[in-house]
Scaffold this motif. Structure first.
Motif, PDB file in Angstrom:
ATOM      1  N   PRO A  12       0.819  -1.209   0.000  1.00  0.00           N
ATOM      2  CA  PRO A  12       0.000   0.000   0.000  1.00  0.00           C
ATOM      3  C   PRO A  12       0.856   1.264   0.000  1.00  0.00           C
ATOM      4  CG  PRO A  12       0.069  -0.949   2.197  1.00  0.00           C
ATOM      5  CD  PRO A  12       0.744  -1.937   1.280  1.00  0.00           C
ATOM      6  N   LYS A  13       0.290   2.328  -0.527  1.00  0.00           N
ATOM      7  CA  LYS A  13       0.985   3.616  -0.565  1.00  0.00           C
ATOM      8  C   LYS A  13       0.323   4.652   0.347  1.00  0.00           C
ATOM      9  CE  LYS A  13       4.109   2.389  -3.522  1.00  0.00           C
ATOM     10  NZ  LYS A  13       5.524   2.255  -3.070  1.00  0.00           N
ATOM     11  N   ARG A  14      -1.000   4.563   0.467  1.00  0.00           N
ATOM     12  CA  ARG A  14      -1.741   5.535   1.289  1.00  0.00           C
ATOM     13  C   ARG A  14      -2.414   4.773   2.428  1.00  0.00           C
ATOM     14  NH1 ARG A  14      -5.916   7.329  -0.544  1.00  0.00           N
ATOM     15  NH2 ARG A  14      -5.910   9.410   0.425  1.00  0.00           N
ATOM     16  N   ILE A  15      -2.111   5.157   3.650  1.00  0.00           N
ATOM     17  CA  ILE A  15      -2.542   4.393   4.818  1.00  0.00           C
ATOM     18  C   ILE A  15      -3.226   5.311   5.821  1.00  0.00           C
ATOM     19  CG2 ILE A  15      -1.798   2.890   6.695  1.00  0.00           C
ATOM     20  CD1 ILE A  15       0.736   2.305   5.001  1.00  0.00           C
ATOM     21  N   LEU A  16      -4.359   4.846   6.330  1.00  0.00           N
ATOM     22  CA  LEU A  16      -5.093   5.581   7.362  1.00  0.00           C
ATOM     23  C   LEU A  16      -5.022   4.803   8.672  1.00  0.00           C
ATOM     24  CD1 LEU A  16      -7.004   8.000   8.035  1.00  0.00           C
ATOM     25  CD2 LEU A  16      -8.909   6.422   7.620  1.00  0.00           C
ATOM     26  N   VAL A  17      -4.667   5.489   9.740  1.00  0.00           N
ATOM     27  CA  VAL A  17      -4.642   4.917  11.082  1.00  0.00           C
ATOM     28  C   VAL A  17      -5.848   5.454  11.837  1.00  0.00           C
ATOM     29  CG1 VAL A  17      -3.342   4.683  13.237  1.00  0.00           C
ATOM     30  CG2 VAL A  17      -2.127   4.834  11.041  1.00  0.00           C
ATOM     31  N   ILE A  18      -6.610   4.577  12.466  1.00  0.00           N
ATOM     32  CA  ILE A  18      -7.815   4.980  13.202  1.00  0.00           C
ATOM     33  C   ILE A  18      -7.558   4.820  14.699  1.00  0.00           C
ATOM     34  CG2 ILE A  18     -10.269   4.540  13.575  1.00  0.00           C
ATOM     35  CD1 ILE A  18     -10.373   3.415  10.731  1.00  0.00           C
ATOM     36  N   GLY A  19      -7.578   5.926  15.420  1.00  0.00           N
ATOM     37  CA  GLY A  19      -7.392   5.906  16.861  1.00  0.00           C
ATOM     38  C   GLY A  19      -6.154   6.661  17.292  1.00  0.00           C
ATOM     39  N   GLY A  20      -6.317   7.658  18.170  1.00  0.00           N
ATOM     40  CA  GLY A  20      -5.211   8.511  18.585  1.00  0.00           C
ATOM     41  C   GLY A  20      -4.703   8.223  19.978  1.00  0.00           C
ATOM     42  N   GLY A  21      -4.811   6.968  20.419  1.00  0.00           N
ATOM     43  CA  GLY A  21      -4.240   6.584  21.698  1.00  0.00           C
ATOM     44  C   GLY A  21      -2.816   6.085  21.536  1.00  0.00           C
ATOM     45  N   VAL A  22      -2.361   5.302  22.509  1.00  0.00           N
ATOM     46  CA  VAL A  22      -0.992   4.794  22.510  1.00  0.00           C
ATOM     47  C   VAL A  22      -0.665   4.078  21.207  1.00  0.00           C
ATOM     48  CG1 VAL A  22       0.534   3.109  23.593  1.00  0.00           C
ATOM     49  CG2 VAL A  22      -0.887   4.598  25.016  1.00  0.00           C
ATOM     50  N   SER A  23      -1.488   3.104  20.829  1.00  0.00           N
ATOM     51  CA  SER A  23      -1.187   2.278  19.659  1.00  0.00           C
ATOM     52  C   SER A  23      -1.239   3.077  18.366  1.00  0.00           C
ATOM     53  CB  SER A  23      -2.170   1.101  19.596  1.00  0.00           C
ATOM     54  OG  SER A  23      -2.043   0.282  20.731  1.00  0.00           O
TER      55      SER A  23
ATOM     56  N   MET B 209       6.504  -2.524  18.727  1.00  0.00           N
ATOM     57  CA  MET B 209       7.095  -3.625  17.980  1.00  0.00           C
ATOM     58  C   MET B 209       6.182  -4.069  16.835  1.00  0.00           C
ATOM     59  SD  MET B 209       9.928  -5.414  18.221  1.00  0.00           S
ATOM     60  CE  MET B 209      10.028  -5.119  16.468  1.00  0.00           C
ATOM     61  N   CYS B 210       4.897  -4.218  17.112  1.00  0.00           N
ATOM     62  CA  CYS B 210       3.955  -4.678  16.080  1.00  0.00           C
ATOM     63  C   CYS B 210       3.874  -3.694  14.920  1.00  0.00           C
ATOM     64  CB  CYS B 210       2.566  -4.870  16.687  1.00  0.00           C
ATOM     65  SG  CYS B 210       2.420  -6.310  17.750  1.00  0.00           S
ATOM     66  N   SER B 211       3.819  -2.401  15.228  1.00  0.00           N
ATOM     67  CA  SER B 211       3.674  -1.416  14.149  1.00  0.00           C
ATOM     68  C   SER B 211       4.967  -1.249  13.364  1.00  0.00           C
ATOM     69  CB  SER B 211       3.203  -0.075  14.708  1.00  0.00           C
ATOM     70  OG  SER B 211       4.070   0.409  15.718  1.00  0.00           O
ATOM     71  N   THR B 212       6.120  -1.483  13.996  1.00  0.00           N
ATOM     72  CA  THR B 212       7.379  -1.481  13.244  1.00  0.00           C
ATOM     73  C   THR B 212       7.401  -2.660  12.278  1.00  0.00           C
ATOM     74  OG1 THR B 212       8.595  -0.394  15.042  1.00  0.00           O
ATOM     75  CG2 THR B 212       9.891  -1.623  13.428  1.00  0.00           C
ATOM     76  N   TRP B 213       7.022  -3.845  12.773  1.00  0.00           N
ATOM     77  CA  TRP B 213       6.939  -5.015  11.897  1.00  0.00           C
ATOM     78  C   TRP B 213       5.965  -4.756  10.746  1.00  0.00           C
ATOM     79  CZ3 TRP B 213       3.085  -8.290  10.255  1.00  0.00           C
ATOM     80  CH2 TRP B 213       3.485  -9.495   9.668  1.00  0.00           C
ATOM     81  N   LEU B 214       4.817  -4.155  11.048  1.00  0.00           N
ATOM     82  CA  LEU B 214       3.813  -3.867  10.024  1.00  0.00           C
ATOM     83  C   LEU B 214       4.363  -2.909   8.974  1.00  0.00           C
ATOM     84  CD1 LEU B 214       0.863  -4.016   9.002  1.00  0.00           C
ATOM     85  CD2 LEU B 214       0.348  -2.093  10.535  1.00  0.00           C
ATOM     86  N   ALA B 215       5.049  -1.869   9.413  1.00  0.00           N
ATOM     87  CA  ALA B 215       5.604  -0.902   8.469  1.00  0.00           C
ATOM     88  C   ALA B 215       6.552  -1.585   7.479  1.00  0.00           C
ATOM     89  CB  ALA B 215       6.334   0.207   9.234  1.00  0.00           C
ATOM     90  N   LEU B 216       7.400  -2.468   7.991  1.00  0.00           N
ATOM     91  CA  LEU B 216       8.358  -3.134   7.099  1.00  0.00           C
ATOM     92  C   LEU B 216       7.689  -4.206   6.247  1.00  0.00           C
ATOM     93  CD1 LEU B 216      11.529  -3.450   9.364  1.00  0.00           C
ATOM     94  CD2 LEU B 216      10.691  -1.517   8.005  1.00  0.00           C
ATOM     95  N   ALA B 217       6.641  -4.835   6.791  1.00  0.00           N
ATOM     96  CA  ALA B 217       5.905  -5.819   5.986  1.00  0.00           C
ATOM     97  C   ALA B 217       5.200  -5.146   4.826  1.00  0.00           C
ATOM     98  CB  ALA B 217       4.907  -6.560   6.877  1.00  0.00           C
ATOM     99  N   TRP B 218       4.516  -4.047   5.078  1.00  0.00           N
ATOM    100  CA  TRP B 218       3.828  -3.336   4.005  1.00  0.00           C
ATOM    101  C   TRP B 218       4.802  -2.656   3.048  1.00  0.00           C
ATOM    102  CZ3 TRP B 218      -0.853  -0.754   6.975  1.00  0.00           C
ATOM    103  CH2 TRP B 218      -1.914  -1.687   7.012  1.00  0.00           C
TER     104      TRP B 218
END
Length: 488
Positions: A12-23, A359-368
């Motif tokens: 993906p090139k354009r990504i939306l994150v839903i939720g402005g808490g810690v995660s 850790m999960c979001s770093t893995w996700l960034a590199l996976a995508w």
């Protein structure tokens, strides 16, 4: 999407994150800093970032926008040490002001302050007062149609956008869980029951007879805070908790068996409650019942394409009222049937949610970004879920066998914390596995990422004992103040 066997790794090139808490905040940072995507934005329905750590009790009443109050309450103290609250590559979480005297865990305001400073450089990519109404899967991995409502002090505006990929980073506090015990609907209808979601401290319960249901963090906190001022505090426990869970015994809190039925009686123009326990004992003349019975992952705004018997595709809810977990997830993160949908901090609970989300979001960034490869067949993508479900079933059976008859009460079920959505002892293996893949792709991150190994796991699990000691010291200080007031 159609349930095919081949699910290629998307880019993906354009990504939306839903939720402005810690995660959501750490996911936004990691996607932007470590993924190299064309566009990443975050939307948050409230008027500030911070999620559960943003307590907006003092917000001006002049706003016409809806409110989604945090389940936190004034005076809340966390259960995680600052070293596990610091995001990788960011300024460390400062030692709490209270540490020198007794309390090594940060307060609600200290945690929110850390998140505000972390989010400051991300603010241009954050859209506040933006409520997500629906997230709908488009065919052929064509992205996601996101319907939102932008709340302003004038009239709200509905907008529709299409994104290549979406990250769900919302907590589960919109969906409190109540037991199915007979009589609870009447209690709620009459205002005689409430959930920890609305707990704002013990004031107003002076002299009342209160039953607290549940023995995890919320139930234990409510019971402990009520003990000094309520007329009587009972705590109903259905299942044993994790060994070493930080809870102090207190002679002012009477622990009782599970409740089988609540009966409301009218006495002198007011309603009172009788609770019939397993075994036949009845607790009479209760004023209120408070439920610390948790929440369930239920992002009911997500619609995915599901094949019908005639092979046509229709949009259907990803979760239903009968599900107690988010289904079909690879490593708690990627939706196996369309890996352009991801979850961070929504599907799983852990000892250290800040570092797990990092850790999960770093893995996700590199996976995508295509730097980490993951399975491309449906069967392989779903193996993680199947293995975890089998391990949880075995763990629950073991705990039930060990706890049967252990307390003399009817507590032979495994703790609800032994479940698919709770990492528990599996945290080290899970997070360390993600870390290995991340560092293989990006060796430069090795020096800044949090570490999971037996030594660090011992420290994480040792926070239970640290919290207990802090609670004991707080009690000693409370007793000393009471004595001083009596002498004075």
């Amino acid at each position: 999407m159609q349930n095919t066997q081949d699910v290629p790794n998307p880019r993906p090139k354009r990504i939306l994150v839903i939720g402005g808490g810690v995660s959501g905040l750490v996911t936004l940072r990691n996607l932007r800093a470590r993924g190299g995507f064309d566009q990443v934005q975050l939307v948050e329905r409230r008027d500030h970032i911070g999620g559960v750590w943003y307590l907006d009790e003092n917000r001006s009443g002049s706003s016409s926008n809806p409110r989604w109050p945090s389940p936190a309450y004034p005076g809340l103290i966390g259960n995680v040490l600052p070293e596990f609250l610091s995001f990788s590559g960011a300024a460390p979480f400062l030692e709490p002001l209270s540490t020198p005297s007794s309390q090594p865990f940060p307060s609600l305001s200290e945690t929110h302050s850390y998140l505000r400073h972390f989010a400051a450089p991300l603010l241009p990519q954050i859209r506040l007062n933006t409520e997500v109404l629906t997230v709908e899967e488009l065919s052929a991995q064509g992205g996601w149609r996101v319907c939102m409502r932008e709340w302003r002090d004038t009239a709200p505006t509905d907008v529709v956008e299409t994104w290549d990929a979406v990250v769900i980073a919302v907590a589960n506090y919109d969906h409190p869980v109540f037991p199915r015990t007979r009589g609870i609907p009447q209690l709620r209808e009459l205002g005689l029951a409430s959930h920890a979601q609305g707990w704002r401290g013990p004031h107003g319960y002076e002299g009342k007879r209160v039953l607290v249901v549940g023995n995890a963090n919320s139930g234990n906190d409510m019971a402990a805070q009520l003990a000094p001022l309520a007329g009587a505090v009972y705590q109903s426990i259905r299942r044993p908790n994790f060994p070493g869970f930080p809870s102090l015994s207190d002679s002012r809190i009477i622990r009782v068996a599970p409740v089988e039925e609540y009966v409301v009686r009218a006495v002198n123009d007011r309603n009172i409650i009788d609770a019939r326990l397993a075994g036949g004992t009845v607790i009479r003349d209760l004023d209120v019942v408070l439920f610390g019975t948790g929440y369930r992952p239920f992002p009911d705004f997500i619609r995915v394409l599901q094949a019908q018997p005639d092979q046509t595709l229709i949009l259907s809810p990803l979760v239903t009222p009968h599900t107690n977990r988010i289904p079909d997830l690879h490593r708690y993160t990627l939706y196996a049937r369309n890996p352009t949908l991801a979850f961070v901090g929504t599907a799983v609970a852990s000892y250290t949610p800040f570092t797990i989300a990092d850790m999960c979001s770093t893995w996700l960034a590199l996976a995508w970004a295509g730097e980490i490869a993951y399975p491309t067949t449906m069967q392989a993508l779903l193996e993680f879920e199947a293995e975890r479900m089998a391990a949880v079933a075995a763990g629950r059976a073991e705990m039930e066998a060990a706890s049967a008859g252990d307390t003399g009460q009817t507590q032979t079920e495994a703790s609800s914390l032994v479940s698919y959505g709770v990492l528990g002892p599996f945290e080290e293996a899970y997070a360390a596995g993600l870390r290995v893949e991340v560092v293989a792709a990006r060796p430069d991150l090795d020096a800044i990422l949090p570490v999971w190994n037996p030594e660090r796991t011992a420290v994480r699990e040792g926070m239970f004992d640290t919290k207990r000691k802090a609670l004991e010291l707080a009690r000693e200080q409370e007793v000393a103040r009471e004595r001083a007031a009596t002498v004075g």
